[in-house]
Scaffold this active site. Structure first.
Site, mmCIF file in Angstrom:
data_model
loop_
_atom_site.group_PDB
_atom_site.id
_atom_site.type_symbol
_atom_site.label_atom_id
_atom_site.label_comp_id
_atom_site.label_asym_id
_atom_site.label_seq_id
_atom_site.Cartn_x
_atom_site.Cartn_y
_atom_site.Cartn_z
ATOM 1 N N LYS A 97 48.795 114.454 51.629
ATOM 2 C CA LYS A 97 48.166 113.159 51.601
ATOM 3 C C LYS A 97 47.721 113.265 50.126
ATOM 4 O O LYS A 97 47.970 112.587 49.078
ATOM 5 C CB LYS A 97 47.379 112.626 52.792
ATOM 6 C CG LYS A 97 48.082 112.209 54.054
ATOM 7 C CD LYS A 97 47.168 110.935 54.265
ATOM 8 C CE LYS A 97 48.048 110.746 55.513
ATOM 9 N NZ LYS A 97 46.833 110.849 57.061
ATOM 10 N N LYS A 113 59.767 115.138 61.343
ATOM 11 C CA LYS A 113 59.175 114.111 62.936
ATOM 12 C C LYS A 113 59.729 112.732 61.834
ATOM 13 O O LYS A 113 59.872 112.310 61.318
ATOM 14 C CB LYS A 113 58.176 114.496 62.416
ATOM 15 C CG LYS A 113 57.198 113.570 61.547
ATOM 16 C CD LYS A 113 56.052 114.154 62.176
ATOM 17 C CE LYS A 113 54.890 112.717 61.048
ATOM 18 N NZ LYS A 113 53.803 112.171 61.904
ATOM 19 N N LYS A 147 56.176 107.078 59.900
ATOM 20 C CA LYS A 147 56.143 105.762 58.568
ATOM 21 C C LYS A 147 56.488 105.797 57.437
ATOM 22 O O LYS A 147 57.698 105.570 56.268
ATOM 23 C CB LYS A 147 54.650 105.063 58.790
ATOM 24 C CG LYS A 147 54.464 104.341 59.747
ATOM 25 C CD LYS A 147 53.587 103.677 59.210
ATOM 26 C CE LYS A 147 52.390 104.099 62.042
ATOM 27 N NZ LYS A 147 51.625 103.762 61.712
HETATM 28 P P1 ADP Z 1 53.067 107.980 61.401
HETATM 29 O O1 ADP Z 1 53.089 109.572 61.383
HETATM 30 O O2 ADP Z 1 53.947 107.282 61.446
HETATM 31 O O3 ADP Z 1 51.826 107.511 60.337
HETATM 32 P P2 ADP Z 1 50.045 108.025 63.091
HETATM 33 O O4 ADP Z 1 50.025 108.825 62.241
HETATM 34 O O5 ADP Z 1 49.665 106.572 62.793
HETATM 35 O O6 ADP Z 1 51.354 107.699 63.128
HETATM 36 O O7 ADP Z 1 50.416 108.688 64.838
HETATM 37 C C1 ADP Z 1 49.351 108.180 65.314
HETATM 38 C C2 ADP Z 1 49.517 109.024 66.964
HETATM 39 O O8 ADP Z 1 51.113 108.844 67.106
HETATM 40 C C3 ADP Z 1 48.872 110.415 66.615
HETATM 41 O O9 ADP Z 1 48.637 110.304 68.322
HETATM 42 C C4 ADP Z 1 50.263 110.940 66.115
HETATM 43 O O10 ADP Z 1 50.319 112.426 66.579
HETATM 44 C C5 ADP Z 1 51.880 110.350 66.909
HETATM 45 N N1 ADP Z 1 53.279 110.206 66.660
HETATM 46 C C6 ADP Z 1 53.308 110.328 64.495
HETATM 47 N N2 ADP Z 1 54.780 110.324 64.669
HETATM 48 C C7 ADP Z 1 54.607 110.753 65.891
HETATM 49 C C8 ADP Z 1 56.162 112.152 66.603
HETATM 50 N N3 ADP Z 1 56.866 112.333 65.320
HETATM 51 N N4 ADP Z 1 56.018 112.352 67.218
HETATM 52 C C9 ADP Z 1 54.936 112.847 68.439
HETATM 53 N N5 ADP Z 1 53.791 112.618 68.133
HETATM 54 C C10 ADP Z 1 54.173 110.861 67.057
#
Ligand code: ADP
Ligand code: TRP
Length: 357
Positions: free
Chosen positions: A115, A222, A225
């Site tokens: 970040k 992965k 967002k």
């Molecule tokens: P993003 O990465 O899209 O910003 P968040 O960080 O808000 O999403 O993640 C919220 C939850 O979803 C966490 O528990 C995170 O580990 C899970 N998560 C997000 N993206 C993935 C992914 N591609 N595979 C597995 N779990 C995920």
């Protein structure tokens, strides 16, 4: 008895709609854990502030995620559903726990590096990651552009979310494991510094045993967002089918039993999550004997994803329209979450020597 059950806590940042990664890494597990654990699920709006969102957007996103939690089947009668900022005890304990957290260990956290680099517009060095070089780079660059302190102390806040509820199971995706490791380290350090077992150590939880990483459809790592490669739970069927049909593949296997390229392996990972075992083995065999047609696989995958997302999408708008219901859910959730948080905070204050005269 409800209070004998193991305590589960997890949250998702309010930064946009939920996608398939969130579903398989987190939300889907939340729903399945409700009957067997003392479940607490929240919306991490304070964590969302670390990337300075537009205030109106933040509010709308909190509401969206709340509605998506409920539409996916989190039941406010079984689980405590709350908004992080409704529990002011978290903010106070964040200050207290920070006294036992080192800035070095925070700077070496992978999510901070990512970040901070994004905020400063600098890429990952080609020759791999070097902590010392990174620290120099970040301190140098951060004097001109701003990397806020909230981003650095993100893991402290997450540890507090967990420790203040004394949770032992934290269902999250693979990308959050380092934060959980830090949480365990902070808990051990606090307990041993004061010589009191205040905090239990929390661990990730996944029904399959191993935490998942849901891949993107663009052939890369992965789904996320900020990667811009998401299939959202509320995607319209037309949009969703189009996204799946456009997924990156390769020219197809030329010889029997060829190794799989990453984009194709990713499609199989998604198929394994959403389809039945016989469908998966059908396409695996077709890949092995070179008869596979990626178009067929994608069509099947899109329909199987829709079977998961359609019931959620169909419920979400009704829930979003019912403000009174949403308000009731989070008011009740905040009350329950604050009860345990206040008890832990009182214990922490007392152990640290902050006592009333
Ligand atoms: P993003 O990465 O899209 O910003 P968040 O960080 O808000 O999403 O993640 C919220 C939850 O979803 C966490 O528990 C995170 O580990 C899970 N998560 C997000 N993206 C993935 C992914 N591609 N595979 C597995 N779990 C995920
Ligand atoms: N850091 C998590 C994420 O990005 C969100 C989160 C904040 C969280 N506090 C938490 C998850 C406590 C589990 C427990 O997804």
């Amino acid at each position: 008895m409800a209070d004998k059950k193991e305590i589960v806590l997890s949250g998702i940042r309010s930064t946009g709609n939920l996608h398939l990664g969130n579903y398989y890494g987190a939300l889907g597990k939340f729903v399945r854990m409700q009957d067997d654990y003392d479940c607490n699920f929240f919306i991490a709006d304070l964590h969302a502030l670390t990337t300075n969102p537009d205030p109106r957007e933040l509010h709308a996103n909190v509401k969206n995620i709340l509605a998506e939690y409920l539409a996916a089947g989190i039941d406010p009668e079984k689980s405590t559903i709350f908004i992080q900022s409704d529990v002011p005890e978290v903010a106070e304990m964040y200050l207290l726990l920070n006294m036992h957290v080192g800035i070095g260990e925070l700077m070496r956290t992978a999510s901070f590096k990512d970040k901070a680099r994004k905020a400063l517009g600098i890429g990952v060095p080609a020759q791999g990651d070097d902590d010392e070089a990174f620290e120099k780079e970040i301190i140098g660059a951060a004097t001109n552009k701003r990397v806020n302190a909230g981003l650095l102390t993100y893991p402290t806040l997450m540890a507090v979310d967990i420790l203040i509820q004394k949770a032992t199971k934290v269902p999250v995706g693979k990308d959050q494991e380092q934060h959980l490791e830090l949480t365990r380290r902070f808990a051990r350090r606090f307990n041993s510094f004061y010589g009191v077992e205040v905090f239990p150590e929390p661990y990730n939880f996944d029904f399959g045993g191993k935490p998942v990483k849901v891949p993107g459809l663009d052939g890369s790592g992965k789904m996320g967002k900020s990667e811009g490669n998401c299939i959202y739970l509320v995607d319209d069927p037309k949009v969703l089918r189009k996204k799946v049909m456009r997924a990156t593949t390769d020219e197809g296997p030329k010889e029997p039993n060829s190794p799989m390229s990453e984009p194709v392996a990713n499609l199989f990972t998604l198929l394994e999550l959403t389809s039945t075992p016989d469908v998966v083995s059908h396409f695996r065999e077709a890949y092995a004997d070179c008869s596979i047609r990626y178009g067929d696989l994608k069509k099947q995958l899109a329909e199987d994803i829709l079977a998961v997302t359609t019931p959620i999408r169909e419920r979400v708008n009704d829930i979003l329209a019912d403000d009174a219901y949403l308000r009731r859910v989070v008011a009740q959730g905040a009350e329950r979450a604050r009860e345990r948080a206040a008890a832990t905070l009182a214990e922490v204050r007392s152990v640290m020597g902050i006592r009333k005269f």
